[in-house]
Design an enzyme around this catalytic site. Structure first.
Site, PDB file in Angstrom:
ATOM      1  N   ARG A 110      -3.216   5.074   3.711  1.00 40.35           N
ATOM      2  CA  ARG A 110      -4.524   4.922   3.932  1.00 40.35           C
ATOM      3  C   ARG A 110      -5.548   5.001   2.569  1.00 40.35           C
ATOM      4  O   ARG A 110      -6.416   4.259   2.349  1.00 40.35           O
ATOM      5  CB  ARG A 110      -5.477   5.618   5.131  1.00 40.35           C
ATOM      6  CG  ARG A 110      -4.697   5.093   6.292  1.00 40.35           C
ATOM      7  CD  ARG A 110      -5.526   5.925   7.581  1.00 40.35           C
ATOM      8  NE  ARG A 110      -4.692   5.705   8.652  1.00 40.35           N
ATOM      9  CZ  ARG A 110      -5.213   4.981   9.747  1.00 40.35           C
ATOM     10  NH1 ARG A 110      -6.607   4.313   9.503  1.00 40.35           N
ATOM     11  NH2 ARG A 110      -4.620   4.706  10.778  1.00 40.35           N
ATOM     12  N   TYR A 139       0.912  -1.289   0.028  1.00 45.20           N
ATOM     13  CA  TYR A 139       0.083  -0.095   0.020  1.00 45.20           C
ATOM     14  C   TYR A 139       0.799   1.108   0.020  1.00 45.20           C
ATOM     15  O   TYR A 139       0.506   2.116  -0.693  1.00 45.20           O
ATOM     16  CB  TYR A 139      -1.083  -0.014   1.156  1.00 45.20           C
ATOM     17  CG  TYR A 139      -2.122  -1.044   0.865  1.00 45.20           C
ATOM     18  CD1 TYR A 139      -3.109  -1.002   0.081  1.00 45.20           C
ATOM     19  CD2 TYR A 139      -1.788  -2.301   2.065  1.00 45.20           C
ATOM     20  CE1 TYR A 139      -4.006  -1.735   0.227  1.00 45.20           C
ATOM     21  CE2 TYR A 139      -2.920  -3.224   1.840  1.00 45.20           C
ATOM     22  CZ  TYR A 139      -3.953  -3.047   0.897  1.00 45.20           C
ATOM     23  OH  TYR A 139      -4.710  -4.285   0.907  1.00 45.20           O
ATOM     24  N   CYS A 169      -6.476  -4.635  -7.848  1.00 41.69           N
ATOM     25  CA  CYS A 169      -6.079  -4.145  -6.531  1.00 41.69           C
ATOM     26  C   CYS A 169      -5.585  -5.395  -5.874  1.00 41.69           C
ATOM     27  O   CYS A 169      -5.166  -5.264  -4.663  1.00 41.69           O
ATOM     28  CB  CYS A 169      -7.308  -3.628  -5.943  1.00 41.69           C
ATOM     29  SG  CYS A 169      -8.972  -4.836  -6.065  1.00 41.69           S
TER      30      CYS A 169
END
Length: 173
Positions: free
Chosen positions: A123, A109, A140
């Protein structure tokens, strides 16, 4: 852009990871997709401004061919299909960045936030994945936590692991 009178199509195909369904427009642009046999579920993932007013079973030849090609070993096939999603600037940038992540070892991420142009938005990168309606076409599943933990996946961690394993094995070959 708000679409008010468009009918979107849907089509599905069986894959080693289960039934895969996609929602697309008359030009073959994908709006939502994933491992489900419920097009209404996917239709609800489409942003209201893009959803249109109807959904119908259609051929979806190019879209389905890209999914079949992926499972036959052409891991880049889904990236050649156009996708339409809408959100704010960061999510839009993150979805675009995610489409550039190659098949193979996943990114974190943190790395996705960097690729999307905002290294502090870790985030936000996670939100990009969670809010992605066009699974496989916006991959993803190629994003994991630092240390390699899978994180989440709308279609189950078993599907995410299967996709990662397929891509890592192909990259190593």
């Amino acid at each position: 852009m708000t679409i008010t009178s468009q009918t979107l199509g849907w089509a599905g195909v069986d894959t080693p990871d289960g039934r895969f369904t996609a929602i697309f427009d008359e030009d073959g642009v994908v709006y939502a997709s994933g491992w489900t046999d419920d097009p209404a579920y996917l239709h609800n993932l489409v942003a209201p401004s893009l959803r249109g007013d109807a959904l119908e079973d259609r051929d979806g030849r190019e879209v389905i061919a890209a999914v079949e090609a992926y499972y036959a070993g052409d891991l880049d096939a889904p990236s050649r299909i156009r996708v339409r999603q809408t959100s704010g600037p960061f999510l839009t940038a993150a979805w675009a960045a995610l489409r550039q992540v190659p098949a193979g070892p996943p990114v974190t991420y943190t790395e996705l936030a960097e690729l999307a142009g905002n290294p502090a938005a870790i985030r936000g990168a996670a939100s990009c994945c969670a809010r992605n309606a066009a699974a496989l076409f916006v991959p993803c599943h190629r994003v994991v936590r630092i240390g390699g933990a899978l994180g989440g996946f709308r279609y189950g961690l078993d599907v995410k692991q299967s996709l990662i394993d397929r891509e890592v094995a192909a990259a190593a070959a």
